[in-house]
Design a protein around this motif. Structure first.
Motif, PDB file in Angstrom:
ATOM      1  N   TYR A   1     -10.859-116.686   4.164  1.00 43.08           N
ATOM      2  CA  TYR A   1     -10.251-115.575   4.787  1.00 43.08           C
ATOM      3  C   TYR A   1     -10.176-114.412   4.134  1.00 43.08           C
ATOM      4  O   TYR A   1      -9.752-113.294   4.494  1.00 43.08           O
TER       5      TYR A   1
ATOM      6  N   LEU B   1     -10.911-110.950   5.596  1.00 45.03           N
ATOM      7  CA  LEU B   1      -9.843-109.751   5.628  1.00 45.03           C
ATOM      8  C   LEU B   1     -10.513-108.429   5.232  1.00 45.03           C
ATOM      9  O   LEU B   1     -10.138-107.266   5.785  1.00 45.03           O
TER      10      LEU B   1
ATOM     11  N   TYR C   1     -12.620-107.106   7.967  1.00 39.74           N
ATOM     12  CA  TYR C   1     -11.792-106.277   9.103  1.00 39.74           C
ATOM     13  C   TYR C   1     -10.877-105.268   8.684  1.00 39.74           C
ATOM     14  O   TYR C   1     -10.822-104.424   9.605  1.00 39.74           O
TER      15      TYR C   1
ATOM     16  N   LEU D   1      -7.467-108.867  12.920  1.00 35.95           N
ATOM     17  CA  LEU D   1      -6.760-108.757  11.945  1.00 35.95           C
ATOM     18  C   LEU D   1      -5.241-109.759  12.584  1.00 35.95           C
ATOM     19  O   LEU D   1      -4.615-110.116  11.529  1.00 35.95           O
TER      20      LEU D   1
ATOM     21  N   VAL E   1      -5.860-113.132  11.002  1.00 34.79           N
ATOM     22  CA  VAL E   1      -5.448-113.312   9.239  1.00 34.79           C
ATOM     23  C   VAL E   1      -3.962-113.453   9.188  1.00 34.79           C
ATOM     24  O   VAL E   1      -3.678-114.071   8.419  1.00 34.79           O
ATOM     25  N   LYS E   2      -3.608-112.516   9.898  1.00 35.55           N
ATOM     26  CA  LYS E   2      -2.002-112.253   9.723  1.00 35.55           C
ATOM     27  C   LYS E   2      -1.422-113.458  10.243  1.00 35.55           C
ATOM     28  O   LYS E   2      -0.329-113.974   9.398  1.00 35.55           O
TER      29      LYS E   2
ATOM     30  N   LEU F   1      -0.986-106.337   4.237  1.00 36.55           N
ATOM     31  CA  LEU F   1      -1.210-106.024   5.429  1.00 36.55           C
ATOM     32  C   LEU F   1       0.045-105.124   5.923  1.00 36.55           C
ATOM     33  O   LEU F   1       0.199-104.533   6.937  1.00 36.55           O
TER      34      LEU F   1
END
Length: 590
Positions: free
Chosen positions: A118, A122, A125, A148, A151-152, A583
Motif C-alpha cells: 500500500y 499510495l 496514486y 485513493l 488506500v484511505k 492524506l
C-alpha cells in the motif's frame, strides 16, 4: 514494358509495406491479441510486434498503449511492474498529463492488486492525482479518486473514503448506462461502478451501519448475478454477505457464503485470507474447534507466503496462541507468538497511521515476556530467548545512539526552518547571486584582465541564467553543461567561466544547489510533497539517483531528506492538533 510493370509492382509493394506500422495496422494487431483473457501470455505473439514497431517508429502513443496492455497480459508480477515503468516512460515522452496520470494509476494498481503493497501504491496514486487534477477526463479523475479511496479505506479513514466512493458510484453508474458510448467503455464503467460499490460496503461495515451495508450487498449481488464477466467482483459481495451473516450470529449461513466466495475468487490472497479467518471464527462459534483451527492455520499460511496481513486478522494469532496455551502445546504456542510479533512489525511498518487504533491484547512487551515463560517448556525456545536478550542489548545501544542523533537532527531542522521562515534560505557559497548582472559587470570592468569573456556576452549569459533559475528549468532530467550551453546559444567554456566567477561554484554544484533548495522549499510549503518517496522527490527536481539526492540534500541542508520529512510532518501534526495524516491535505482537494 516488363520493366514498367516491375517498377509499378515495386512501388506498390513499397507502399503496402510502409503501411504495416500505420495506426490502422496497430489497431489490427491490437484486435488480434485483445481476444485473450487477462494474464494470458499468448497475447505476446502479437503484442511484442506491436511494441517493437512502436519503438522503431518512435510512436509514443502506441508505445504507451502497448506497455499498458503488456501489464494486463503478463503473468509475471515482476514483469508487470517493469512494463508499468516502461508505460510511464512512454507517457512522459508523449508530454501528455492524462497519459502520465494513467500510467501512475497503472503502476499503483500493480503494487496494490498484485503485491498488496500500500505504501508504494499510495505514492503512485498521489502522483496520478497531481497530473490528473486539471484534466477534463472524468473517467480518469474518478479512477484516481477510487484508488485513493481504497488506500484511505485501508488506513482506516472510512468516512473520507466513503465520500470518494459515493462520487465514483454516481459517475460510473451513469456512464455504464450510456447507450451512446462504446461497449468496452460501458464495460469499464460498470466495473468501476461495481468495485466502488464494494468499497462502500467495506466503509459502511467498518462504520457499523448494518442497514446500508446489507442494502448495498444485495445490490452488488443482483448486479453480478449470472454474469461471467464479473465473477471476481461477485466473490467480493459474497464475502461481504458472509461477514454480515457472521455479525448477525448466522454462522452456518456465513460459512456457506464465504465458501461460495472462495469458489469464485482468483489470486486475491488478501480477501482469501479474510474468508478463511471468518470461516474459522464461524466454526469456533459453532463449537467445532478442530475445523476452526484448520482455517486459522490456512490464514497463517497466506501470511507466511506473502508477508502480508490485514490488521483485522491479527486476532487470528491471538486465537491460535490461546488454543495451544490451553492445550499446553508450548512449541506451537511459541511459533504463533513469533508469528504475531512478525505480524505486529508489519502492521506497524505498513500501517503507521492505523496501528494506533488497533486493540492489542498482546502488546510487544507481553509477547516477549511470554517467550521467557515458554523457554523452560521448549528446548529450542531457549536459543531464541537468548537471541532476544542479545538483540535487546543491541537495541538499547542503538536507541541511545539514535537519541543523540535525534537531538542533533532536531537542532539542524530548526535552523533550516528558521531560514525558511526568514527568507534567508539561499546558497551559502553564492553571495553574488542576488546582485544584478549590470552591477557585477561594473566591478569586472575595473580590471579587464580578470575576465576572458566579453562584457556583452557575460551580461547576456547572466540574464539567461537568471531566467533559467526563475523558470525552474534546472529540474530538467539529465541536464548537463553541454545541453545548457546549447540551450543558451553559447559554448561550455563561456558558461562554465560565468558560473564559476559569478555563482562561486562549478556547474555541477550550482545545479545541485538549485535543485535541492527548490525541492526543500516545496516540501516545506506544500505538505503533499511530504508523502512522496525519496525517488519521486529526486525525479521532481531533476536528480536521477536516489543516493545522489540524499547526499546532496545532506550536504546543503545538514539533514537527511527522510529526517526533514519526519520532522516537518511532526510539526504539522502538532499544529493541526494531532490530526495530521499523509492524506490530510488531499482531503480538501479531492
Amino acid at each position: 514494358m516488363k520493366n514498367f510493370f516491375l517498377i509499378i509492382f515495386l512501388l506498390f509493394s513499397s507502399y503496402v509495406f510502409s503501411e504495416d506500422t500505420s495506426p490502422k495496422n496497430y489497431e489490427i494487431l491490437r484486435k488480434k491479441y485483445s481476444i485473450f483473457p487477462e494474464d494470458d501470455g499468448r497475447a505476446f505473439q502479437y503484442l511484442n510486434s506491436y511494441i517493437k514497431n512502436a519503438k522503431a517508429e518512435k510512436r509514443d502513443l502506441e508505445l504507451f498503449q502497448g506497455y499498458r496492455d503488456a501489464v494486463y497480459y503478463s503473468k509475471s508480477l515482476d514483469k508487470k511492474l517493469k512494463y508499468a515503468d516502461s508505460c510511464l516512460d512512454a507517457a512522459y515522452k508523449s508530454s501528455n498529463d492524462n497519459r502520465i496520470a494513467t500510467a501512475y494509476v497503472l503502476k499503483g494498481s500493480v503494487y496494490y492488486a498484485n503485491y498488496r503493497k500500500y505504501k508504494p501504491a499510495l505514492d503512485e496514486y498521489l502522483m496520478a492525482y497531481k497530473y490528473s487534477k486539471d484534466t477534463r477526463d472524468l473517467y480518469l479523475k474518478n479512477k484516481v479518486s477510487y484508488h485513493l479511496g481504497v488506500v484511505k479505506n485501508y488506513l482506516g479513514y472510512h468516512e473520507e473514503a466513503l465520500e470518494l466512493f459515493k462520487n465514483c458510484v454516481s459517475y460510473f453508474e451513469a456512464e455504464s448506462n450510456d447507450k451512446t458510448s462504446h461497449e468496452s467503455q460501458r464495460f469499464n464503467n460498470k466495473k468501476g461502478y461495481i468495485n466502488s460499490l464494494h468499497q462502500m460496503v467495506i466503509c459502511y461495515m467498518n462504520l457499523k451501519d448494518t442497514k446500508k451495508t446489507d442494502s448495498l450487498i444485495d445490490i452488488g449481488l443482483l448486479k453480478t448475478f449470472n454474469d461471467k464477466d464479473f465473477l471476481l467482483e461477485r466473490s467480493y459481495f459474497l464475502k461481504s454477505k458472509g461477514l454480515s451473516e457472521y455479525n448477525n450470529n448466522k454462522y452456518t449461513s456465513a460459512i456457506d457464503y464465504l465458501n461460495e466466495s472462495l469458489g469464485l475468487i482468483k489470486d486475491d490472497f488478501a480477501w482469501i485470507s479474510l474468508d478463511y479467518f471468518y470461516i474459522g471464527k464461524s466454526y469456533l462459534a459453532l463449537k467445532d474447534e478442530e475445523k476452526a483451527i484448520s482455517y486459522f492455520k490456512k490464514t497463517d499460511s497466506i501470511f507466511t507466503k506473502h508477508d502480508f496481513i490485514l490488521p483485522e486478522l491479527r486476532e487470528n494469532y491471538e486465537l491460535l496462541i490461546n488454543h495451544y496455551k490451553i492445550n499446553k502445546d508450548h512449541e506451537k504456542q511459541l511459533f504463533y507468538t513469533t508469528q504475531l510479533l512478525k505480524a505486529d512489525s508489519i502492521i506497524s511498518r505498513d500501517f503507521a497511521y492505523l496501528s494506533l487504533k488497533i486493540h492489542r491484547e498482546y502488546d510487544t512487551n507481553t509477547l516477549i515476556e511470554e517467550k521467557g515463560r515458554l523457554e523452560t517448556a521448549n528446548t529450542w525456545g531457549g536459543f531464541l530467548i537468548a537471541a532476544l536478550f542479545i538483540s535487546g542489548g543491541i537495541i538499547v545501544f542503538i536507541l541511545n545512539k539514535k537519541y543523540k542523533k535525534e537531538k542533533d537532527t532536531l537542532s539542524k531542522y530548526l535552523l533550516l526552518e528558521d531560514k525558511m521562515k526568514n527568507n534567508s534560505y539561499v546558497s551559502s557559497e553564492n553571495t553574488t547571486t542576488r546582485t544584478s548582472p549590470v552591477a557585477i559587470l561594473a566591478s569586472d570592468s575595473l580590471d579587464e584582465k580578470k575576465t576572458q569573456i566579453a562584457a556583452a556576452i557575460k551580461r547576456d549569459l547572466l540574464r539567461k541564467l537568471q531566467s533559467f533559475e526563475e523558470k525552474k528549468q534546472f529540474t530538467q532530467k539529465g541536464l548537463t553543461i553541454q545541453k545548457l550551453a546549447i540551450q543558451m546559444d553559447t559554448n561550455t567554456n563561456y558558461l562554465s567561466n560565468v558560473i564559476n566567477e559569478q555563482k562561486g561554484m562549478n556547474f555541477n554544484k550550482y545545479l545541485g544547489d538549485l535543485r535541492i533548495r527548490y525541492i526543500t522549499r516545496l516540501m516545506f510549503e506544500k505538505s503533499i510533497y511530504l508523502n512522496y518517496t525519496i525517488d519521486t522527490l529526486a525525479k521532481e527536481c531533476g536528480i536521477a539517483s536516489r543516493q545522489n539526492f540524499s547526499d546532496l540534500f545532506y550536504e546543503i541542508n545538514g539533514i537527511r531528506p527522510t529526517d526533514f520529512i519526519r520532522k516537518r510532518k511532526k510539526e504539522l501534526e502538532n499544529n493541526n492538533g494531532g490530526n495530521f495524516s499523509p492524506l490530510e491535505r488531499l482531503h480538501g482537494l479531492l
